[in-house]
Design a protein around this motif. Structure first.
Motif, PDB file in Angstrom:
ATOM      1  N   LEU A  23      92.216  -8.042  30.627  1.00 58.76           N
ATOM      2  CA  LEU A  23      90.686  -8.179  30.402  1.00 58.76           C
ATOM      3  C   LEU A  23      90.271  -7.414  29.192  1.00 58.76           C
ATOM      4  O   LEU A  23      89.561  -8.061  28.298  1.00 58.76           O
ATOM      5  CB  LEU A  23      89.800  -7.596  31.452  1.00 58.76           C
ATOM      6  CG  LEU A  23      88.503  -7.849  31.489  1.00 58.76           C
ATOM      7  CD1 LEU A  23      87.805  -9.103  31.361  1.00 58.76           C
ATOM      8  CD2 LEU A  23      87.629  -6.930  32.543  1.00 58.76           C
ATOM      9  N   GLN A  24      90.668  -6.431  28.762  1.00 56.39           N
ATOM     10  CA  GLN A  24      90.447  -5.583  27.545  1.00 56.39           C
ATOM     11  C   GLN A  24      90.974  -6.216  26.495  1.00 56.39           C
ATOM     12  O   GLN A  24      90.244  -6.436  25.405  1.00 56.39           O
ATOM     13  CB  GLN A  24      91.116  -4.166  27.516  1.00 56.39           C
ATOM     14  CG  GLN A  24      90.397  -3.346  28.353  1.00 56.39           C
ATOM     15  CD  GLN A  24      91.035  -1.883  28.823  1.00 56.39           C
ATOM     16  OE1 GLN A  24      92.135  -1.710  27.981  1.00 56.39           O
ATOM     17  NE2 GLN A  24      90.347  -0.984  29.380  1.00 56.39           N
ATOM     18  N   ASN A  25      92.237  -7.068  26.389  1.00 54.63           N
ATOM     19  CA  ASN A  25      92.795  -7.629  25.323  1.00 54.63           C
ATOM     20  C   ASN A  25      92.095  -9.131  25.063  1.00 54.63           C
ATOM     21  O   ASN A  25      91.765  -9.118  23.879  1.00 54.63           O
ATOM     22  CB  ASN A  25      94.211  -8.071  25.536  1.00 54.63           C
ATOM     23  CG  ASN A  25      95.132  -6.870  25.488  1.00 54.63           C
ATOM     24  OD1 ASN A  25      94.743  -5.898  24.905  1.00 54.63           O
ATOM     25  ND2 ASN A  25      96.339  -6.669  26.206  1.00 54.63           N
ATOM     26  N   VAL A  26      91.549  -9.534  26.318  1.00 55.39           N
ATOM     27  CA  VAL A  26      90.783 -10.846  25.951  1.00 55.39           C
ATOM     28  C   VAL A  26      89.347 -10.341  25.275  1.00 55.39           C
ATOM     29  O   VAL A  26      89.029 -10.984  24.314  1.00 55.39           O
ATOM     30  CB  VAL A  26      90.292 -11.398  27.420  1.00 55.39           C
ATOM     31  CG1 VAL A  26      89.460 -12.559  26.896  1.00 55.39           C
ATOM     32  CG2 VAL A  26      91.847 -12.138  27.697  1.00 55.39           C
ATOM     33  N   LEU A  27      88.796  -9.402  25.682  1.00 53.87           N
ATOM     34  CA  LEU A  27      87.520  -8.925  25.252  1.00 53.87           C
ATOM     35  C   LEU A  27      87.674  -8.465  23.643  1.00 53.87           C
ATOM     36  O   LEU A  27      86.813  -8.925  22.962  1.00 53.87           O
ATOM     37  CB  LEU A  27      86.867  -7.759  25.821  1.00 53.87           C
ATOM     38  CG  LEU A  27      86.589  -8.161  27.292  1.00 53.87           C
ATOM     39  CD1 LEU A  27      85.787  -6.920  28.183  1.00 53.87           C
ATOM     40  CD2 LEU A  27      85.521  -9.331  27.423  1.00 53.87           C
TER      41      LEU A  27
END
Length: 70
Positions: A23-27
Motif C-alpha cells: 500500500l505504501q509503495n502504491v501511494l
C-alpha cells in the motif's frame, strides 16, 4: 519447533507487513501524501473499505490454512 498459534501469529505479522508495504509503495508511486485534505469523503470511505476488504481476505486465508492443517 514452534506451535501452531506461534506460526499463525508470525504469518499474520508477515501478511500485515506485506500489505502495508504494498500500500505504501502504491501511494508513493502516485505521489499521494496522507496528510491534509488530499481525499474527498467518498475516496476516504473507499480506501477504508479497501483496507477492510484486504484484511478480511487475509483473515479468511489464514483461517483456511489453519483449517487445512487440522
Amino acid at each position: 519447533m514452534a506451535d501452531s498459534k506461534d506460526m499463525q501469529r508470525e504469518i499474520s505479522k508477515l501478511t500485515q507487513a506485506t500489505t502495508n508495504m504494498m500500500l505504501q509503495n502504491v501511494l508513493k508511486k502516485h505521489n499521494v501524501k496522507l496528510s491534509g485534505d488530499n481525499f474527498s469523503k467518498e475516496q476516504k470511505a473507499q480506501l477504508k473499505k479497501l483496507v477492510a476488504d484486504i484484511q478480511d481476505s487475509f483473515g479468511k486465508m489464514e483461517k483456511l490454512q489453519k483449517d487445512e492443517k487440522k
